[in-house]
Design a protein around this motif. Structure first.
Motif, PDB file in Angstrom:
ATOM      1  N   TRP A   1     -25.175  16.023  22.619  1.00 15.89           N
ATOM      2  CA  TRP A   1     -23.853  16.477  22.102  1.00 15.89           C
ATOM      3  C   TRP A   1     -23.238  17.205  23.313  1.00 15.89           C
ATOM      4  O   TRP A   1     -23.858  17.572  24.171  1.00 15.89           O
ATOM      5  N   TYR A   2     -21.953  17.298  23.217  1.00 21.49           N
ATOM      6  CA  TYR A   2     -21.019  17.705  24.380  1.00 21.49           C
ATOM      7  C   TYR A   2     -19.896  18.561  23.833  1.00 21.49           C
ATOM      8  O   TYR A   2     -19.251  18.103  22.829  1.00 21.49           O
TER       9      TYR A   2
ATOM     10  N   ILE B   1     -16.520  20.221  23.225  1.00 21.11           N
ATOM     11  CA  ILE B   1     -15.194  19.775  23.649  1.00 21.11           C
ATOM     12  C   ILE B   1     -14.096  20.894  23.124  1.00 21.11           C
ATOM     13  O   ILE B   1     -12.992  20.826  23.770  1.00 21.11           O
TER      14      ILE B   1
ATOM     15  N   LYS C   1     -15.329  21.692  18.138  1.00 22.63           N
ATOM     16  CA  LYS C   1     -15.533  20.217  18.070  1.00 22.63           C
ATOM     17  C   LYS C   1     -16.730  20.069  19.236  1.00 22.63           C
ATOM     18  O   LYS C   1     -16.627  20.535  20.233  1.00 22.63           O
TER      19      LYS C   1
ATOM     20  N   GLU D   1     -18.746  16.563  20.763  1.00 22.10           N
ATOM     21  CA  GLU D   1     -18.696  15.003  21.018  1.00 22.10           C
ATOM     22  C   GLU D   1     -20.265  14.667  20.869  1.00 22.10           C
ATOM     23  O   GLU D   1     -21.049  15.136  21.559  1.00 22.10           O
TER      24      GLU D   1
ATOM     25  N   GLU E   1     -14.501  12.832  13.358  1.00 22.23           N
ATOM     26  CA  GLU E   1     -13.386  11.944  13.861  1.00 22.23           C
ATOM     27  C   GLU E   1     -13.945  10.920  14.827  1.00 22.23           C
ATOM     28  O   GLU E   1     -14.518  11.193  15.766  1.00 22.23           O
ATOM     29  N   MET E   2     -13.482   9.930  14.749  1.00 20.37           N
ATOM     30  CA  MET E   2     -14.060   8.644  15.674  1.00 20.37           C
ATOM     31  C   MET E   2     -12.808   7.768  16.161  1.00 20.37           C
ATOM     32  O   MET E   2     -11.875   7.636  15.436  1.00 20.37           O
ATOM     33  N   GLU E   3     -13.199   7.275  17.300  1.00 18.09           N
ATOM     34  CA  GLU E   3     -12.247   6.233  18.061  1.00 18.09           C
ATOM     35  C   GLU E   3     -12.892   5.154  18.471  1.00 18.09           C
ATOM     36  O   GLU E   3     -13.897   5.309  19.062  1.00 18.09           O
TER      37      GLU E   3
ATOM     38  N   HIS F   1      -8.376   4.925  15.305  1.00 16.39           N
ATOM     39  CA  HIS F   1      -8.927   6.204  14.928  1.00 16.39           C
ATOM     40  C   HIS F   1      -9.255   6.294  13.638  1.00 16.39           C
ATOM     41  O   HIS F   1      -8.708   5.487  12.431  1.00 16.39           O
TER      42      HIS F   1
ATOM     43  N   GLU G   1     -15.975   7.029  20.708  1.00 14.39           N
ATOM     44  CA  GLU G   1     -16.189   8.349  20.625  1.00 14.39           C
ATOM     45  C   GLU G   1     -16.535   8.729  19.155  1.00 14.39           C
ATOM     46  O   GLU G   1     -15.817   8.154  18.302  1.00 14.39           O
TER      47      GLU G   1
ATOM     48  N   ARG H   1     -16.875  12.445  17.326  1.00 14.71           N
ATOM     49  CA  ARG H   1     -16.718  13.962  17.280  1.00 14.71           C
ATOM     50  C   ARG H   1     -17.227  14.837  15.915  1.00 14.71           C
ATOM     51  O   ARG H   1     -16.270  14.291  14.826  1.00 14.71           O
TER      52      ARG H   1
END
Length: 593
Positions: free
Chosen positions: A443-444, A446, A463, A465, A490-492, A498, A572, A574
């Motif tokens: 994970w990262y 943000i 949050k 990612e 939350e996904m994109e 979204h 993505e 998150r």
């Protein structure tokens, strides 16, 4: 606004002359008791607004946003009082004759940058670059904006098609593959490329902004005759605004007169004292802060990807902070250790200060040595790391996105706090630098802050990612509080669509498509009772055979197959977190369900 009850409030307090409806908002033209002309708009809200919302909006000053005289905040709405407006509506300028390329780029870059700046405020705002929301006076400006996450009926951002519209007079209804400049031979090739680049949903807003900035700075493509602005704004008299508003209600446009401030974007902060001038320093190994020495400036400037670092030993009741000051920006960005051992990140200007993030007390302990790092990458959030050299426990945080500038970095201290080996190094690969911080964790971070050890990241708020591995997004977690909502994602998709996944305390898991309005796509219930303090694992799988979301806890499993009529190819994922969450390192040999 938008209802008789809200309009009646204005009739009671002001002499209402006209009402304009725009998208999901209204603008009321009125006069005060003393005869002063004003405009009133309301922002409908949901939930409890963050502290400081009223103060931030009241002090918001930006040359590309309509100014505000007064703000009231009540349950379910924010009321903004504006001074009289004047200027040219953008659709009117474009309909008379398309803007010259240099003018179009100037307006596009300024407003896209404004949208980005509004999103970076301590309480983020969002807006739309719908042409009907844009007017042009001496500068282009936006009429309406919304409070991100708290406003009702937020419109589409519509920034992707704005440049193409200004260059051609036609608003694109397709993505880049279906749009061309066949009849616009006067449009220079670099601008054609930029307009089509905007329409490609694979490119983010920040990527488009960076490319537009590069073109603005070059100017070598601008024809000589275009270097002077051609349009001159119309200054509408106050007496004609009422009839003009009536035209807007019928589908026309409007002109405004705004006394623009030349000041850059400002937000309400608590007062701070003057920042002392710091003399240029030479590199050193160690400094002790006391009454005689309170500052140390790292030699040179920071204008590109850089890692600022050092070690410090904090003394109880002493002081320590790192300050990044912009040469061309009104803001300073600071990480401070308080007398309670809290880590605080702030953003400030010459008059005001706003606290963006604060850790728990005793995060930093006296007489211990800590390693410190701050990663700066232009147009990206600041990243902070503080590692206890004795326990190896690491505090990491993601801060604000600094406005473009050339920066100087200062360390400040008092009370015997020691600083050792301060310096800065160029960074060729920010991704590798952050990988070193996160180790092998998938994970990262943000947004927000947390504490990392060898096995887990305790995310306090923010949050994260999730990295894609072997075709899926996979992570394990547990909660620290019994009454917390288990999970929100939350996904994109690669197409820019979204989605939101909500796992409720009741055990219901819901998947929504969440671009304009929440459309429920899928709902399932866990066949077992969730245990907050027991590790749970979530996998979001992308596969040719179909997409699925899998939730596991112990020997229990829930598989949610995403309907084939709604195929999702995600780029993505998150984790959105309001309560403490512990992300657990998954087994090294386990990368799928």
């Amino acid at each position: 606004m938008g209802n008789k009850r809200s309009e009646s409030r204005f009739y009671e307090r002001y002499q209402v002359e006209d009402v304009l409806t725009f998208i999901t908002r209204q603008l009321v033209q009125a006069k005060t008791v003393d005869g002063s002309q004003i405009y009133i708009q309301e922002i409908e809200t949901k939930g409890t607004l963050p502290p400081g919302t009223k103060e931030m909006l009241a002090n918001l000053q930006h040359r590309h946003v309509a100014p505000v005289h007064d703000v009231t905040v009540e349950r379910g709405r924010i009321t903004l009082i504006h001074p009289p407006f004047a200027g040219d509506p953008l659709p009117l300028l474009v309909s008379e004759s398309s803007l010259r390329p240099a003018e179009a780029l100037d307006i596009f870059y300024k407003l896209l940058n404004t949208m980005e700046e509004l999103s970076r405020l301590p309480i983020p705002l969002t807006t739309t670059l719908d042409p009907k929301n844009i007017c042009v006076s001496d500068e282009p400006y936006l009429l309406f904006y919304w409070v991100k996450k708290y406003s009702v009926d937020q419109p589409e951002e519509k920034w992707r098609g704005l440049l193409f519209y200004m260059l051609t007079g036609k608003y694109p209804t397709q993505e880049a593959d279906g749009v061309s400049f066949k009849d616009e031979s006067s449009v220079p090739e670099p601008l054609r490329e930029l307009a089509l680049y905007c329409l490609d949903t694979r490119h983010s807003r920040r990527e488009v902004l960076a490319r537009a900035r590069e073109l603005v700075q070059r100017k070598d493509w601008i024809r000589q005759e275009e270097k002077q602005k051609r349009w001159q704004p119309v200054a509408w008299r106050v007496g004609k605004v009422a009839s003009l508003l009536a035209v807007i209600v019928l589908g026309g446009w409007m002109g405004y007169q705004i006394a623009f401030s030349d000041k850059p974007l400002q937000v309400p902060f608590a007062s701070v004292g003057n920042f002392s001038t710091v003399t240029k320093e030479q590199p050193l190994e160690k400094v002790m802060f006391n009454d005689q020495r309170t500052h140390y400036r790292i030699p040179g400037r920071v204008d590109d990807k850089s890692l600022i670092h050092g070690e410090f030993r904090w003394k109880k009741d002493g002081a320590f902070s790192t300050v990044m000051t912009g040469q061309y920006s009104p803001y300073r960005y600071e990480l401070e250790i308080t007398k309670k051992g809290e880590v605080v990140i702030t953003q400030s200007d010459e008059k005001n200060r706003y606290q963006l993030l604060k850790s728990d007390s005793n995060q930093i302990r006296p007489d211990r040595t800590y390693h410190f790092e701050m990663l700066y990458v232009p147009n990206e959030p600041l990243h902070f790391l503080i590692r206890d050299k004795k326990t190896n426990q690491t505090w990491i945080a993601t801060g604000p996105v600094p406005l473009d500038s050339i920066f100087h970095v200062d360390f400040k201290g008092a009370g015997g706090t020691e600083l050792a080996w301060p310096g800065k190094d160029p960074v060729s690969s920010p991704e590798k630098a952050l990988d070193r911080w996160t180790g092998s964790f998938p994970w990262y971070m943000i947004d927000g802050y947390g504490i990392r050890d060898q096995q887990a990241l305790s995310l306090k708020k923010g949050k994260v990612e999730v990295m894609k591995r072997n075709g899926s997004f996979d992570f394990a977690f547990m909660r620290e509080k019994e009454n917390s909502e288990p999970l929100r994602l939350e996904m994109e998709s690669v197409d820019g669509v979204h989605y939101t996944l909500v796992w409720k305390q009741t055990g219901v898991v819901q998947l929504y498509r969440s671009d304009n309005q929440n459309v429920l796509l899928l709902e399932r219930s866990l066949p077992w009772k969730w245990e907050p303090r027991k590790e749970a694992r979530v996998s979001v799988i992308n596969a040719l055979a179909g997409s699925a979301i899998i939730i596991q806890q112990g020997n229990q499993k829930l598989v949610m197959d995403i309907p084939q009529e709604e195929p999702i190819s995600l780029r993505e994922v998150r984790i959105v977190n309001e309560d403490p969450l512990k992300l657990v390192q998954p087994p090294q040999n386990q990368t799928g369900p």
